[in-house]
Design a protein around this motif. Sequence first.
Motif, PDB file in Angstrom:
ATOM      1  N   SER A 284     -25.381  -7.323  38.543  1.00  0.00           N
ATOM      2  CA  SER A 284     -25.507  -8.673  39.108  1.00  0.00           C
ATOM      3  C   SER A 284     -24.858  -9.087  40.188  1.00  0.00           C
ATOM      4  N   PHE A 285     -25.495  -9.852  40.975  1.00  0.00           N
ATOM      5  CA  PHE A 285     -24.832  -9.963  42.405  1.00  0.00           C
ATOM      6  C   PHE A 285     -25.450 -11.278  43.153  1.00  0.00           C
ATOM      7  N   PHE A 286     -24.822 -11.664  44.100  1.00  0.00           N
ATOM      8  CA  PHE A 286     -25.388 -13.035  45.083  1.00  0.00           C
ATOM      9  C   PHE A 286     -25.921 -12.000  46.206  1.00  0.00           C
ATOM     10  N   ALA A 287     -27.015 -12.634  46.713  1.00  0.00           N
ATOM     11  CA  ALA A 287     -27.562 -12.149  47.752  1.00  0.00           C
ATOM     12  C   ALA A 287     -28.729 -13.259  48.472  1.00  0.00           C
ATOM     13  N   VAL A 288     -28.805 -13.375  49.769  1.00  0.00           N
ATOM     14  CA  VAL A 288     -29.605 -14.030  50.443  1.00  0.00           C
ATOM     15  C   VAL A 288     -31.120 -13.349  50.473  1.00  0.00           C
ATOM     16  N   VAL A 289     -32.034 -14.421  50.481  1.00  0.00           N
ATOM     17  CA  VAL A 289     -33.402 -13.886  50.285  1.00  0.00           C
ATOM     18  C   VAL A 289     -33.956 -13.857  51.853  1.00  0.00           C
ATOM     19  N   GLU A 290     -34.033 -12.615  52.099  1.00  0.00           N
ATOM     20  CA  GLU A 290     -34.517 -12.685  53.641  1.00  0.00           C
ATOM     21  C   GLU A 290     -36.167 -12.548  53.989  1.00  0.00           C
ATOM     22  N   ALA A 291     -36.997 -12.044  52.775  1.00  0.00           N
ATOM     23  CA  ALA A 291     -38.353 -12.148  52.833  1.00  0.00           C
ATOM     24  C   ALA A 291     -38.794 -12.054  51.176  1.00  0.00           C
ATOM     25  N   LEU A 292     -40.006 -12.645  51.122  1.00  0.00           N
ATOM     26  CA  LEU A 292     -40.585 -13.012  49.946  1.00  0.00           C
ATOM     27  C   LEU A 292     -42.095 -12.893  49.981  1.00  0.00           C
ATOM     28  N   GLN A 293     -42.814 -12.098  49.272  1.00  0.00           N
ATOM     29  CA  GLN A 293     -44.131 -11.960  49.268  1.00  0.00           C
ATOM     30  C   GLN A 293     -44.534 -11.689  48.045  1.00  0.00           C
TER      31      GLN A 293
ATOM     32  N   SER B 258     -42.791  -9.145  45.829  1.00  0.00           N
ATOM     33  CA  SER B 258     -41.778  -8.108  46.708  1.00  0.00           C
ATOM     34  C   SER B 258     -40.862  -8.913  47.252  1.00  0.00           C
ATOM     35  N   ILE B 259     -39.524  -8.834  47.012  1.00  0.00           N
ATOM     36  CA  ILE B 259     -38.596  -9.564  47.981  1.00  0.00           C
ATOM     37  C   ILE B 259     -37.497  -8.832  48.756  1.00  0.00           C
ATOM     38  N   SER B 260     -37.101  -9.193  49.700  1.00  0.00           N
ATOM     39  CA  SER B 260     -35.855  -8.236  50.452  1.00  0.00           C
ATOM     40  C   SER B 260     -34.748  -9.216  50.411  1.00  0.00           C
ATOM     41  N   LEU B 261     -33.721  -8.673  49.840  1.00  0.00           N
ATOM     42  CA  LEU B 261     -32.374  -9.303  49.633  1.00  0.00           C
ATOM     43  C   LEU B 261     -31.544  -8.572  50.549  1.00  0.00           C
ATOM     44  N   SER B 262     -30.497  -9.430  51.214  1.00  0.00           N
ATOM     45  CA  SER B 262     -29.543  -8.916  51.837  1.00  0.00           C
ATOM     46  C   SER B 262     -28.081  -9.298  51.282  1.00  0.00           C
ATOM     47  N   ASP B 263     -27.142  -8.434  51.138  1.00  0.00           N
ATOM     48  CA  ASP B 263     -25.793  -8.475  50.665  1.00  0.00           C
ATOM     49  C   ASP B 263     -24.863  -9.111  52.029  1.00  0.00           C
ATOM     50  N   GLY B 264     -25.653  -9.401  53.124  1.00  0.00           N
ATOM     51  CA  GLY B 264     -24.937  -9.379  54.214  1.00  0.00           C
ATOM     52  C   GLY B 264     -24.340  -8.254  55.019  1.00  0.00           C
ATOM     53  N   GLU B 265     -24.866  -6.986  54.468  1.00  0.00           N
ATOM     54  CA  GLU B 265     -24.462  -5.888  55.086  1.00  0.00           C
ATOM     55  C   GLU B 265     -25.737  -5.243  55.407  1.00  0.00           C
ATOM     56  N   ALA B 266     -26.284  -4.843  53.866  1.00  0.00           N
ATOM     57  CA  ALA B 266     -27.442  -3.894  54.048  1.00  0.00           C
ATOM     58  C   ALA B 266     -28.458  -4.784  53.297  1.00  0.00           C
ATOM     59  N   THR B 267     -29.685  -4.419  53.486  1.00  0.00           N
ATOM     60  CA  THR B 267     -30.964  -4.884  52.893  1.00  0.00           C
ATOM     61  C   THR B 267     -31.656  -4.172  51.838  1.00  0.00           C
ATOM     62  N   THR B 268     -32.128  -4.880  50.841  1.00  0.00           N
ATOM     63  CA  THR B 268     -32.834  -3.843  49.700  1.00  0.00           C
ATOM     64  C   THR B 268     -33.952  -4.503  49.321  1.00  0.00           C
ATOM     65  N   ASP B 269     -35.004  -3.638  49.043  1.00  0.00           N
ATOM     66  CA  ASP B 269     -36.167  -4.593  48.458  1.00  0.00           C
ATOM     67  C   ASP B 269     -36.131  -4.426  47.078  1.00  0.00           C
ATOM     68  N   ALA B 270     -36.777  -5.352  46.220  1.00  0.00           N
ATOM     69  CA  ALA B 270     -36.703  -5.713  45.249  1.00  0.00           C
ATOM     70  C   ALA B 270     -38.043  -5.983  44.477  1.00  0.00           C
ATOM     71  N   ARG B 271     -38.460  -5.998  43.224  1.00  0.00           N
ATOM     72  CA  ARG B 271     -39.741  -6.370  42.670  1.00  0.00           C
ATOM     73  C   ARG B 271     -39.378  -7.402  41.803  1.00  0.00           C
TER      74      ARG B 271
ATOM     75  N   ARG C 140     -38.930  -3.857  57.849  1.00  0.00           N
ATOM     76  CA  ARG C 140     -38.899  -4.283  56.546  1.00  0.00           C
ATOM     77  C   ARG C 140     -40.407  -3.951  55.663  1.00  0.00           C
ATOM     78  N   SER C 141     -41.322  -3.505  56.358  1.00  0.00           N
ATOM     79  CA  SER C 141     -42.496  -3.302  55.705  1.00  0.00           C
ATOM     80  C   SER C 141     -42.802  -1.930  55.153  1.00  0.00           C
ATOM     81  N   GLU C 142     -43.761  -1.609  54.581  1.00  0.00           N
ATOM     82  CA  GLU C 142     -44.198  -0.228  54.156  1.00  0.00           C
ATOM     83  C   GLU C 142     -45.398   0.112  54.911  1.00  0.00           C
ATOM     84  N   LYS C 143     -45.637   1.389  55.301  1.00  0.00           N
ATOM     85  CA  LYS C 143     -46.563   2.016  56.096  1.00  0.00           C
ATOM     86  C   LYS C 143     -47.937   1.623  55.230  1.00  0.00           C
TER      87      LYS C 143
END
Lengths: 311, 311, 311, 311, 311, 311
Positions: free
Chosen positions: C14-23, C35-48, C288-291
């Motif tokens: 569990s963690f805090f993160a800012v939502v950078e993208a949302l689709q 499919s959302i893209s989360l940032s912990d202020g340092e790195a970005t990760t994709d999530a489902r 941030r996208s997939e090919k």
Amino acid sequence: MRKFKEMKIGEDVSFFAVVEALQKRYTPNKSAYYSISLSDGEATTDARVWDTALIEGNNVTTGKVYHFTAHINEYASKKQFVINAVREVLEGEVDMKQFIKSAPLSEENLRTGIKEYIKKIENETLRKLVIHIINTISKEYFTYPGAMSMHHNYASGLAYHTYSMLRLAEKLLEIYPGMNSDLLYSGVLLHDIGKVRELSGINTPTYTVEGNLLGHIVMGIQMISVAAAELRVEESEEVLTLLHLISSHHGELEFGSPKEPAMMEAYALHLVDLTDSKLAAISPAVSRSEKGQLTEPINSLGRKGLYVPKL
Amino acid sequence: MRKFKEMKIGEDVSFFAVVEALQKRYTPNKSAYYSISLSDGEATTDARVWDTALIEGNNVTTGKVYHFTAHINEYASKKQFVINAVREVLEGEVDMKQFIKSAPLSEENLRTGIKEYIKKIENETLRKLVIHIINTISKEYFTYPGAMSMHHNYASGLAYHTYSMLRLAEKLLEIYPGMNSDLLYSGVLLHDIGKVRELSGINTPTYTVEGNLLGHIVMGIQMISVAAAELRVEESEEVLTLLHLISSHHGELEFGSPKEPAMMEAYALHLVDLTDSKLAAISPAVSRSEKGQLTEPINSLGRKGLYVPKL
Amino acid sequence: MRKFKEMKIGEDVSFFAVVEALQKRYTPNKSAYYSISLSDGEATTDARVWDTALIEGNNVTTGKVYHFTAHINEYASKKQFVINAVREVLEGEVDMKQFIKSAPLSEENLRTGIKEYIKKIENETLRKLVIHIINTISKEYFTYPGAMSMHHNYASGLAYHTYSMLRLAEKLLEIYPGMNSDLLYSGVLLHDIGKVRELSGINTPTYTVEGNLLGHIVMGIQMISVAAAELRVEESEEVLTLLHLISSHHGELEFGSPKEPAMMEAYALHLVDLTDSKLAAISPAVSRSEKGQLTEPINSLGRKGLYVPKL
Amino acid sequence: MRKFKEMKIGEDVSFFAVVEALQKRYTPNKSAYYSISLSDGEATTDARVWDTALIEGNNVTTGKVYHFTAHINEYASKKQFVINAVREVLEGEVDMKQFIKSAPLSEENLRTGIKEYIKKIENETLRKLVIHIINTISKEYFTYPGAMSMHHNYASGLAYHTYSMLRLAEKLLEIYPGMNSDLLYSGVLLHDIGKVRELSGINTPTYTVEGNLLGHIVMGIQMISVAAAELRVEESEEVLTLLHLISSHHGELEFGSPKEPAMMEAYALHLVDLTDSKLAAISPAVSRSEKGQLTEPINSLGRKGLYVPKL
Amino acid sequence: MRKFKEMKIGEDVSFFAVVEALQKRYTPNKSAYYSISLSDGEATTDARVWDTALIEGNNVTTGKVYHFTAHINEYASKKQFVINAVREVLEGEVDMKQFIKSAPLSEENLRTGIKEYIKKIENETLRKLVIHIINTISKEYFTYPGAMSMHHNYASGLAYHTYSMLRLAEKLLEIYPGMNSDLLYSGVLLHDIGKVRELSGINTPTYTVEGNLLGHIVMGIQMISVAAAELRVEESEEVLTLLHLISSHHGELEFGSPKEPAMMEAYALHLVDLTDSKLAAISPAVSRSEKGQLTEPINSLGRKGLYVPKL
Amino acid sequence: MRKFKEMKIGEDVSFFAVVEALQKRYTPNKSAYYSISLSDGEATTDARVWDTALIEGNNVTTGKVYHFTAHINEYASKKQFVINAVREVLEGEVDMKQFIKSAPLSEENLRTGIKEYIKKIENETLRKLVIHIINTISKEYFTYPGAMSMHHNYASGLAYHTYSMLRLAEKLLEIYPGMNSDLLYSGVLLHDIGKVRELSGINTPTYTVEGNLLGHIVMGIQMISVAAAELRVEESEEVLTLLHLISSHHGELEFGSPKEPAMMEAYALHLVDLTDSKLAAISPAVSRSEKGQLTEPINSLGRKGLYVPKL
């Protein structure tokens, strides 16, 4: 399944039908109702839904099949279906194919009608090229829709569009001297072939990836270029002028044509395409409307409804 | 023939030269004269024509070679040619080739420079396709102008345009992550190949019939489609995306692109093309102008002249 | 707070993160997920997010910080976060600053990088003017975003935009002779200074009243005019040409420039601004996208998504 | 020199006059003649030139002074000058100043009229700013033309344009509640001040270099910004809203305004400017025409002539 | 019913009122509230609704009458209504007519004012035609709104629009010589007569079928043509020029005028119409706003709100 | 006078003829000549003028009659006239009427053809209205040109345009169900009646004053409105919808239609008008051209020439 024509005034009936049109209207004393147009795959009937929640609660949308329960009233000495229940179709409950919207002419008739015009092409290079290309994609050519939602958005819409344009082109050749009929017919026959790769299929089509990246004009150029190379006629006047017709058939750069018409046959092709795309989209909407009313909104006119005169 | 650099202040000279620019100007007390720019095929020199009848009477126009008689004054410690006679060239009197305007880089250097970028393409499909196409039209590719009158309207202009764009594209790849460099380089290398069939030749080119009917975008699509079929890669992602780049490189429908850019590489290609076509047309005009003046009218800016700051 | 990079496949976290993208997307059998893209202020990760109610029920929007609970799956040998709970952040629960989106380069690096270019300006009037103005608004100049939502909409976006443009301008000066580099660098450095008064601040900025009434071009003219009067250089060629660059940098009247470019440096400034504003907005979306997919909708392209080639 | 009003029907006269308008016309039996409008600097008279060679051979153009010989006929009980000789003026033969086209009101009257409106401004910041700026450029403000060739292209045209707009603005303030009259009057008074630097002088003005590079809107912003800084009111609501009025007075971006009107006073200023620029250009042309005819071509209407009704 | 002016600070009151304007706003600490403008048919008062659910839950919309319960606070030494209950009106509970929005001048005053201008028309053909037409539709002419939602959308809006335009036209006749005042006044008086058949009535009008098919310009042409035939003046210069004024009063083809202005009076009519339609729509919105704020969105400006200066 | 068809290869001839088309061309070795198209009022023949001074020195222009001297060569087994002298026609030397360009069908045939379509109108109101109006202007209706220079610019051009449109409309009625044929035919028959007052006559027509002030759409509305009032059918659905067709037949506001099409019949009328105006202007130009060449510039296509394919 019983068809509409077998159902009688006074009966309580239930049936499956696809919603072809849907419009919210108001009675003189301002209460809302829905006027909907239903197809059993054979005939179309108008229906009234006095309880708007039936439509809005079930999120009823055009193009989908539902199960309806209705009472048939007499109205102006015609049958009027009054819907009193609507529900979604269960998986496997009904064969969806029978509700697929199709062109006013059967695939069979379109094949025959179009072949008559191919036979009129006397120039060998053009006739071979047309036959070669259509044969390669014959299945799609005679079954694909003409567009996603604008006009000819039904099975065999592409072929129906092509056939109506051929008929119109024949009239133009009769009235306006100066055109090469072989070239004009070939242009009509091939102008939209790229659509068989731009659209994903026959029912509820979407744009393919290559449709989005290239579009049907570029794909048509590609298909004709490769076919011409295969037939070793790529340097011919026929292919050059045919490619010009494909490239310019939208009439103006801003509508996606990389060239504007620069030959009489190119103007004729563009005008025939424009006329058919407008009137073929308007015609069924007017036919489904009552006189003195606006038609349903027509997609290819920016969702504008047209007035149907009381004459 | 003596070259400009061998002529000295104080001499009376006569020579053949091509008129590169021509502008009517006025002295502070309002008498008219012509400032012209002459090239001996190697260097360019500015000249004054105080007797405007010499220009107007002989109907002197840019791009043509004339025989000039001049006296060389000293002006601001530089040579200034003052023309006192002009006449047309007699048939056979001079070898016109030496006056053909050429790209700032030699064909040889352009071949070398461009090949360096082709080598960078690691994707085999793209590299083979690029090499196959350029080899087929190699002579024209490295000698044709880039346009009739807009920009790069000189021998090897097409190759020079391509080479400058490759350099710019390399910078964009460095600054903006996310692009496939193989695809972008391939797009730059092939974006204008249709011009070798759209233009009639190297000198004073006109549009060919097929140039008028199809244009270089459609012909480029045609050339790549046929080449891809020959190499049996017509169904590949590489060809699809490359065709998209060619189709969209003018950026907007109204500029003749049948599709707008729909990939990052397509935006980059369009921006690099736009930047080079503007600045490569402006650069020589500014270089030929004096500070604090307007340049000669620049064709690709709607014949607008630009101000050259006194800095 | 644990960072993404410390979390491992198989863990429940569990963690805090800012939502950078949302689709919203669909599985092959048509069930919806996010499919959302989360940032912990340092790195970005994709999530489902398989349960769409988590997103829609909490009205999750990009740019905001939430508390997430997730399980980390392995997918294609990479970590894939599967979200199973979302809630809003309680007042004071977390330091929002660590989630502020920032430019790819730190403020420190941008200060250093930009100063290198200021040093290249040899013309004293221009250098003094640039330094005087930037010093006056130094805090904002290096921390403000470049725009509200279009491009460079993050802390130090204005400086990052300026710095990328300086790098591009340097390349143009190398390829295209004829420009005064001092003037072009000064133009780039000051072209958007009005934005420090047009925008209300660093985070989620809005337009100020004067931003709405005047806009950053007019405010830039105002700031340079007053500074030039203070330095007593208001009548100089430097100020005149610099004001022209500011006035014309949008390239066309309809984009808010009161004058179109009328000098080579003005064209270069406009083209560099155009190129950076397009590509700097596209680049992170593509990354941030997939090919083989479309990117998230990109604001500065009218919310169009771009295709990312499978190459 | 005798003036027109002293010349009588039946006389043969010779005089100097400036050509204000010139139009080729045809008699009912199709023979060509010229109808010209001549000014002795005081009154205007119409004249006929039956021998078109007099006009065409001497290359007679509007705005220039010539020496004329004429016979005065009686036509419809009015004087009609029939020209029988024209020649250019010799150097020094006549004082050109007396023929300079001027506003319908004298500079003196315009100074008085405009000052009446300045007195109405009660807001001290605005009144001081207006007075400070006008005083700085007082000579030009009351003598410059309003434009090169479009409208108010005569001495004191700028002041006459301003004065007519003040009168119109006063009427709008009377009819439409909601506006701050001080702000609207200040906006009218200063909206075109940049023109004193955009145009080169009073007679046959051209655009200055800074006029071309900045234009009168940017220069107006510059002048007001510097004046406001000198008066230490640069942060005031008055200056902010005044700058908005200057910036937006062309009404739309494509007409060179960097902002569209965003306040009621800004709309009023734009509408008053639009109305005066149209009607003040049309009015003298109509006054010089005969009923049932088209006026001379009017520059600001794209050289269109207007029909003058026979009422 | 008690009127607003009889209600006192400190009272708890309940009343019926029509909602004239409605805007969601935010307090400095970001909590939402509604600022609404209420009319008792006589005076307008501002009110605050701190509980947004009162508005949103009742779906309160402008133009409708509601029953309100409020407490009257003192704010900045003025009455401020704070609403604490809202409900819809029951059938028959209140006479709706007293809340109908009307022009700032009474129908009586408008009749008198407009007749003064008719009397100024000296040309008999024009005066008879104007009187004949207005008499035929006198009821509608003085009571109809000027438009559905754009400007003058209230009872007698058409007459108020006409009257304001007459006043403005009078000023233009004073400033700009060359126009026939009879023709201009007649044009103003009849320019929008087609609206009495284009709109369905006085309150909440919609477009009639013929309004949709023909529009008020075509219907105006029709009405004047028939009236002129009845008065046997159809071949007169008066009718020809009057029809031109009607046809061209929208100023440009793309705004629905089949002809652009081609006479000075036609330009004046267009400019007066443009000015009044803009300012008459802006004026009440500004009057209802507070200084330093944006007005409510204004329909005829594309729903843009304008800034009201703090002066 | 001997006609072209009586002149034989090898003869030296002289004759009067009107110049229908005129184009400067170049031989393969770049020497200029003129290719002209001459009409003896019956047939058209092509001619070559190797001495360009004959054309340029006599200022030969299309539409005028000249006296020619020529030798008739054999070229590609056809007659080729080589002109060796040209002179203007002396007053009274020849009867100009025999050279007036006429429609491809005689006035007689057009009267018969058009009446066939009038007979098809079953609706009594429409048929009476059509007959009443055409009878009133019968002479002009069957002899006037369709336009000044764009298309159908010859005697009976208006009737020929109408007749071709009727034929096309008949085809549309066959292909597209939903239209009222009476209304569509009436719309076609009356759509351009205003032209009999917009144009000044049959030969070399100009615009009349009312043509300039109102245009043929407004005058058509006027004529139908008055006729409908005379027949007391002004309130009918027939007149309402017919006026809509007239008003909207240019298709878009910017082409001078005060309303866009809002009925199916209105779209059909517009498309038929568009198609005929394009193709009827192109057809004779193509017929006069050689294969593989560009046609003469076509006025209604912005003076563009079209390519005639070598097929």
